[in-house]
Design a protein around this motif. Sequence first.
Motif, PDB file in Angstrom:
ATOM      1  N   ILE A 146     -11.451  -4.155  -2.490  1.00  0.00           N
ATOM      2  CA  ILE A 146     -11.246  -4.536  -1.094  1.00  0.00           C
ATOM      3  C   ILE A 146     -11.534  -6.031  -0.913  1.00  0.00           C
ATOM      4  N   GLU A 147     -12.451  -6.550  -1.704  1.00  0.00           N
ATOM      5  CA  GLU A 147     -12.775  -7.968  -1.644  1.00  0.00           C
ATOM      6  C   GLU A 147     -12.297  -8.682  -2.903  1.00  0.00           C
ATOM      7  N   SER A 148     -11.073  -8.396  -3.301  1.00  0.00           N
ATOM      8  CA  SER A 148     -10.504  -9.021  -4.494  1.00  0.00           C
ATOM      9  C   SER A 148     -10.311 -10.518  -4.300  1.00  0.00           C
ATOM     10  N   ILE A 200      -2.985  -6.083  -5.971  1.00  0.00           N
ATOM     11  CA  ILE A 200      -3.460  -4.717  -5.732  1.00  0.00           C
ATOM     12  C   ILE A 200      -2.368  -3.749  -6.176  1.00  0.00           C
ATOM     13  N   THR A 201      -2.683  -2.892  -7.125  1.00  0.00           N
ATOM     14  CA  THR A 201      -1.682  -1.960  -7.650  1.00  0.00           C
ATOM     15  C   THR A 201      -2.095  -0.506  -7.481  1.00  0.00           C
ATOM     16  N   LYS A 202      -3.079  -0.255  -6.646  1.00  0.00           N
ATOM     17  CA  LYS A 202      -3.470   1.125  -6.348  1.00  0.00           C
ATOM     18  C   LYS A 202      -3.859   1.212  -4.882  1.00  0.00           C
ATOM     19  N   VAL A 203      -3.925   2.424  -4.380  1.00  0.00           N
ATOM     20  CA  VAL A 203      -4.341   2.624  -3.001  1.00  0.00           C
ATOM     21  C   VAL A 203      -5.852   2.477  -2.932  1.00  0.00           C
ATOM     22  N   ARG A 222       0.833  -1.208   0.000  1.00  0.00           N
ATOM     23  CA  ARG A 222       0.000   0.000   0.000  1.00  0.00           C
ATOM     24  C   ARG A 222       0.868   1.259   0.000  1.00  0.00           C
ATOM     25  N   ALA A 223       1.935   1.238   0.800  1.00  0.00           N
ATOM     26  CA  ALA A 223       2.839   2.390   0.827  1.00  0.00           C
ATOM     27  C   ALA A 223       3.487   2.592  -0.540  1.00  0.00           C
ATOM     28  N   CYS A 224       3.895   1.497  -1.188  1.00  0.00           N
ATOM     29  CA  CYS A 224       4.489   1.600  -2.527  1.00  0.00           C
ATOM     30  C   CYS A 224       3.482   2.158  -3.528  1.00  0.00           C
TER      31      CYS A 224
END
Length: 611
Positions: free
Chosen positions: A179-181, A168-171, A116-118
């Motif tokens: 969120i429920e991927s 996940i590649t975005k915030v 998430r930080a990245c």
Amino acid sequence: MKKIFYISLVSLFCLPMISCMDASSLMDKEDVGDLYEEDVFKSGTYARYFVNDIYYNIITNGYDVSGWGGAYMDCATDNGEARPLTSAAHRYNTGNWNAADNPLGFIWTNSYAEIRACNKFLENCYMIEEESGITSQLDIEYLRAQVIFLRAYFYAELLRAYGGVPLITKVLSMDDPEIESERASFETILEFIVGQCDDAAELFKNLRAEDATRYGLYGNNLGRANEGTALALKAKVLVLAASPLFNRPANFPQYDSGDPNVTLWRYASYDKERWSRAIEALQDVIDLGFYDLFRTKSGSKSAYENLFCVRAPIEEAIFSYMRGPSIDIYYNNLPFDFLLVRGKGTPVCYNLPTHDLVMAYEMKNGMLPEQEGSGYRPLNPFADRDPRLNATIWHDESVFCNIRFDTWHREVTSEKSDGKHYITGYARTGYFLRKYMDPDLDPSASTAPTLPNSYHLIRYADILLMYAEALNEYYDSPDAAPSDGIRWAIDQVRDRAEMPGLDETFRNRGWAMTQENVRKFIQNERRVEFAFEEHRFWDIRRWMIGKETQLEAHEMDITLLDDDRTKIYESRKFESRIFEDRMNLQPIPQSEINKNPNLIQNWGWAPKQVN
């Protein structure tokens, strides 16, 4: 406008930073000294702090994690035993863990926090402003390349533990459907990591061409990602993907083959060409010409010993976690009452190597201790052994700071005292961890310096032994490997260790040069070369050898007779352990399954969703 809390870190290039939160939390909290998100990513200085904190939150081993009681992950393998009774390592050895209560559950939570930080950085780095003499456009690209690599690194951590995971590649916000991927397949995550490593390597290469000093491998950039780091990570995940756990040959256990979700955690079928792809990636790292084995001796230390006592063995260190100055290694691993460690007190011996590990070290001639004619002497069992044994393990009659290790006990009927370093109670192996200690340093001295150890996450010896392994798996005969690559790679590692090369070793043992024998040899070579470097835990799983190697552990029991001269050495089982097929992969944390009904659990772990 979103507020953030900025906590002051250390200077630009100092990676072992003092921080109270991870980089993702930098964007989530308010406190005194509020900053807005735009302020952080407008400033090149703040952006650097943000990236530094992602490095800081790389978890290197169990010692960094609450619950492991100072024990390394090797204590959850046949290499070691954790001294603290409450250490999570014991739960792995006894099978007392599950999806709801897993001592390594932090891999999921920590990795996704840093991903998430990245993502946050990559979405906002376009806002960073150039400042003359402080931040240039090339500096911004350098930070971006590092973060692309770091995101790949954390996904590689997840891949190794779980197989495929949500990509996940975005915030994300709480309203995002991702969120429920669902879990992406093993192959999807692998290819994402490989692509990210290629992208980062190309950026690093171009930056180095612009300014090799500012964007190179050394100087202020030690510990930071670079072109070689990115290519090495790519090679490691491709070796992982080609290994039996994920690329299952027909003659390996097929316990999960009937599961309709099998492609979430591995390939559905075996393909030998995956080893060829790994060979090419490893060759790319070797061909860079950046790396070599560290061969510098110092004082009484061999090159192998010295590798773990210096801050920056730049020839070999491909990616290292740069620890801050500390004397903890002595306090954590020397025996009780051995000596007082400056500022710490009496040591606590958290990590105890097993006799199983000790017996994995060959004789100096390359023969196995149990072989007839090897030169092994039951009454002097540590003589004429692979020098890496004495560089890794303190044993009976070892000497440090002019103090001799006495790990023996008396006969039950004796009225004399046991050896000072004979441990009574709940954990004992007859050995203590020496690796990372400088034998030329006295930790009890009032002027004893602290050691700025580096913890090597990827080093060149790993590349060489993986290269030999991949060649051996791809070619049906070791002699068929091009350029004699298997011997070339193995002999470099053996030469630095002051051990005979592959051919001489096999001759002395009377072994034929077959694929199976070379496989067995490489697996043991990795075990001793990387003991207590957190490789064994994962190697056992990718090779699928847990049910062969992890079912019992042994100690060296030494009895000193009342004549004070005669010692009786005996290998004794001190613990039965549990290893099941499902333990080759970590379970998705039950808490994540509960929050996300679309997550499918790994084979063998209870899939139930608990409301």
